[in-house]
Design a protein around this motif. Sequence first.
Motif, PDB file in Angstrom:
ATOM      1  N   ARG A 121       0.878  -1.164   0.000  1.00 31.04           N
ATOM      2  CA  ARG A 121       0.000   0.000   0.000  1.00 31.04           C
ATOM      3  C   ARG A 121       0.916   1.215   0.000  1.00 31.04           C
ATOM      4  O   ARG A 121       1.953   1.230   0.674  1.00 31.04           O
ATOM      5  CB  ARG A 121      -0.949   0.011   1.195  1.00 31.04           C
ATOM      6  N   VAL A 122       0.593   2.215  -0.776  1.00 27.73           N
ATOM      7  CA  VAL A 122       1.495   3.328  -1.062  1.00 27.73           C
ATOM      8  C   VAL A 122       0.953   4.619  -0.469  1.00 27.73           C
ATOM      9  O   VAL A 122      -0.252   4.895  -0.546  1.00 27.73           O
ATOM     10  CB  VAL A 122       1.685   3.487  -2.587  1.00 27.73           C
ATOM     11  N   SER A 123       1.837   5.413   0.113  1.00 29.15           N
ATOM     12  CA  SER A 123       1.507   6.754   0.597  1.00 29.15           C
ATOM     13  C   SER A 123       2.461   7.748  -0.057  1.00 29.15           C
ATOM     14  O   SER A 123       3.678   7.542  -0.056  1.00 29.15           O
ATOM     15  CB  SER A 123       1.632   6.845   2.116  1.00 29.15           C
ATOM     16  N   MET A 124       1.895   8.809  -0.610  1.00 26.25           N
ATOM     17  CA  MET A 124       2.677   9.858  -1.270  1.00 26.25           C
ATOM     18  C   MET A 124       2.586  11.127  -0.427  1.00 26.25           C
ATOM     19  O   MET A 124       1.488  11.660  -0.208  1.00 26.25           O
ATOM     20  CB  MET A 124       2.132  10.112  -2.672  1.00 26.25           C
ATOM     21  N   VAL A 125       3.728  11.604   0.061  1.00 30.14           N
ATOM     22  CA  VAL A 125       3.769  12.815   0.882  1.00 30.14           C
ATOM     23  C   VAL A 125       4.201  13.970  -0.009  1.00 30.14           C
ATOM     24  O   VAL A 125       5.378  14.089  -0.352  1.00 30.14           O
ATOM     25  CB  VAL A 125       4.722  12.643   2.072  1.00 30.14           C
ATOM     26  N   GLU A 126       3.260  14.800  -0.410  1.00 34.14           N
ATOM     27  CA  GLU A 126       3.543  15.898  -1.345  1.00 34.14           C
ATOM     28  C   GLU A 126       2.750  17.132  -0.932  1.00 34.14           C
ATOM     29  O   GLU A 126       1.536  17.078  -0.775  1.00 34.14           O
ATOM     30  CB  GLU A 126       3.170  15.480  -2.771  1.00 34.14           C
ATOM     31  N   VAL A 127       3.449  18.267  -0.755  1.00 35.54           N
ATOM     32  CA  VAL A 127       2.788  19.491  -0.299  1.00 35.54           C
ATOM     33  C   VAL A 127       2.184  20.282  -1.448  1.00 35.54           C
ATOM     34  O   VAL A 127       1.337  21.141  -1.231  1.00 35.54           O
ATOM     35  CB  VAL A 127       3.776  20.394   0.478  1.00 35.54           C
ATOM     36  N   SER A 128       2.637  20.018  -2.670  1.00 35.52           N
ATOM     37  CA  SER A 128       2.194  20.817  -3.800  1.00 35.52           C
ATOM     38  C   SER A 128       0.887  20.286  -4.371  1.00 35.52           C
ATOM     39  O   SER A 128       0.837  19.156  -4.881  1.00 35.52           O
ATOM     40  CB  SER A 128       3.258  20.824  -4.903  1.00 35.52           C
ATOM     41  N   PRO A 129      -0.196  21.064  -4.344  1.00 34.06           N
ATOM     42  CA  PRO A 129      -1.448  20.625  -4.962  1.00 34.06           C
ATOM     43  C   PRO A 129      -1.290  20.395  -6.462  1.00 34.06           C
ATOM     44  O   PRO A 129      -1.886  19.478  -7.025  1.00 34.06           O
ATOM     45  CB  PRO A 129      -2.423  21.776  -4.676  1.00 34.06           C
TER      46      PRO A 129
ATOM     47  N   HIS B 297      -0.742  12.611   1.220  1.00 31.29           N
ATOM     48  CA  HIS B 297      -0.642  13.278   2.527  1.00 31.29           C
ATOM     49  C   HIS B 297       0.198  14.543   2.392  1.00 31.29           C
ATOM     50  O   HIS B 297       1.041  14.650   1.506  1.00 31.29           O
ATOM     51  CB  HIS B 297      -0.006  12.344   3.564  1.00 31.29           C
ATOM     52  N   HIS B 298      -0.031  15.483   3.318  1.00 35.19           N
ATOM     53  CA  HIS B 298       0.732  16.729   3.316  1.00 35.19           C
ATOM     54  C   HIS B 298       2.034  16.613   4.105  1.00 35.19           C
ATOM     55  O   HIS B 298       2.945  17.415   3.900  1.00 35.19           O
ATOM     56  CB  HIS B 298      -0.107  17.870   3.904  1.00 35.19           C
ATOM     57  N   SER B 299       2.125  15.681   5.021  1.00 36.22           N
ATOM     58  CA  SER B 299       3.326  15.553   5.844  1.00 36.22           C
ATOM     59  C   SER B 299       3.486  14.101   6.285  1.00 36.22           C
ATOM     60  O   SER B 299       2.524  13.315   6.246  1.00 36.22           O
ATOM     61  CB  SER B 299       3.249  16.464   7.079  1.00 36.22           C
TER      62      SER B 299
END
Length: 559
Positions: A226-234, A279-281
């Motif tokens: 299962r993958v989580s991507m932490v990226e702040v840029s919309p 996710h953002h963080s």
Amino acid sequence: MLLSSLRALRSCTQQRLQKVPAGALTAALHSSPSGDGTGGGASPGSEAPQQPAAAGTTSAAADAATSPADERQRQEGQAHVISIDRSALFNPQPHSHDPALLAVQAAAAGVDKEPETELLRHLKALIQFRGGPLTLAEFMSEVLTNLQHGYYTQRDVFGTAGDFITSPEISQMFGELVGIWCVATWQQLGCPPSLHLVELGPGRGTLMADLLRGTAAFQDFSQALRVSMVEVSPHLRGMHSDSGIASSSSSSNNGSDLRPDPGPLAGASGWGGVPVSWHHSLEEVQPQGPAIYIAHEFLDALPVHQFQKTERGWCERLVDVAAPDSPLHLRFVLSPGPTPAARVLLPRRLRQLLAEQQAAVEALEVCPQGMALAEALAQRVSQHGGAALIVDYGQDGPYEASLQAIRRHEFVGLLEQPGSADLSNRVDYSALRSTVEESGAAADCLGPIPQAHFLLGLGIEARLEALMQRATPEQAEALQAGFRRLVGGSEPGAALAAEGMGTSYQAFCIAQRGLAPWPFGAQLAGEEEEGVAAGAEAGAAHQQGAAEEQPEHPPPPQR
């Protein structure tokens, strides 16, 4: 920690004031002949001045009665006059932070200022509101991730029309080989039925797309993911669907979120239906069981503080409004003395250096968020199992000042047109290792090793050969050029767009205690040369199995 340091500083100041003799303050106040607090007067401990002579008393009698004591008191008062030499004190020139006044002064000086960006106006407003300069870390944070005008948050900064290039964009082989590393690490963990794969700062999502596609042939591995991507840029999150990471997605912005649309927050990949979330963080990613973390060119974008040793002690490099006669709107200044960041960050980082480094250092760059991230990753893999892979350009030692700005594949001034250029620093891997060791986590730090050793150890040569067999002439040329950039070095004076990444980029691993993922385990055992050859064979076996079950993926265009 910062608040506790400020409280300690205030307490120390109060204690020092309490230790000043009251007489010293009295002498300073009564040091003028007039006795009004501007000159001399009675010395500490002397008798009170006598009252004026009563009416009718002769002048001679009064003089005879008081002149010896008055003379002695006058001489003692002169002895207590304090003079201060201010020549060596820090005395900054008057400087305004009012944009309107600065604009008038610039026009009067006949200076043609550079055009203002929206972010520049925001930064100048921050400085004016605070009445003083920003730390370099605050400046970096605003420039890169400001939600309205930040460099990363509003546009695609990659590609030929962008400002810089990353390894996954150069060749699909990079993401595929990172995928092979994940499969091998998962096998070393005992092939757990559930594995959490987390990427920090995925950008366009190219690396993860190549990773998922390249490992789809390993069905047990794909089904465990299962993958989580932490990226702040919309904006960049919105591009992940186009890359194939998520075939379906949903957004949580129902109008109650004042931030820009965060993009897809959940979906499934186009390869094997692997569940994906955004996710953002990292704090939003709840660890559940073993996990593999990937941070490729992520730490180089985390804000840094820069310090310089002066006769006033360790001062911090700050960003202030420029003088009216400067063509730029911002300038670098040094703090008049140690700042809170200097008191909090410097002692810890200096303590981590070797004795000879401490003696020689005159300037130091510190990335507190990078050190905190290393500690958080160490705690996670220690408690839940797994490993973290960090790939970035840097060295196994401190930097004095490595921050740089890149626009259109060229270096530019750090303060020129903020928000229009990427800001990045080089990673100090020794700071990451020392932080992990001090954290007490049951985790090991492996590396750093050159990116060339990492990729060769995983079989990039065998993967190149397999792709070349069915590539068109243009694809073959792109594959070979990509291979040379990924594992080669740089010629002196080479352009930034032609820089070889094999030696300047380093791979670093934070793993649960006792786990030594390949090819880091080869170096740990002192078998680096043999490890590269053996790893190439192991990687070739993995890649051959994958190549037989999936079509070749055309390499992305060069940027």
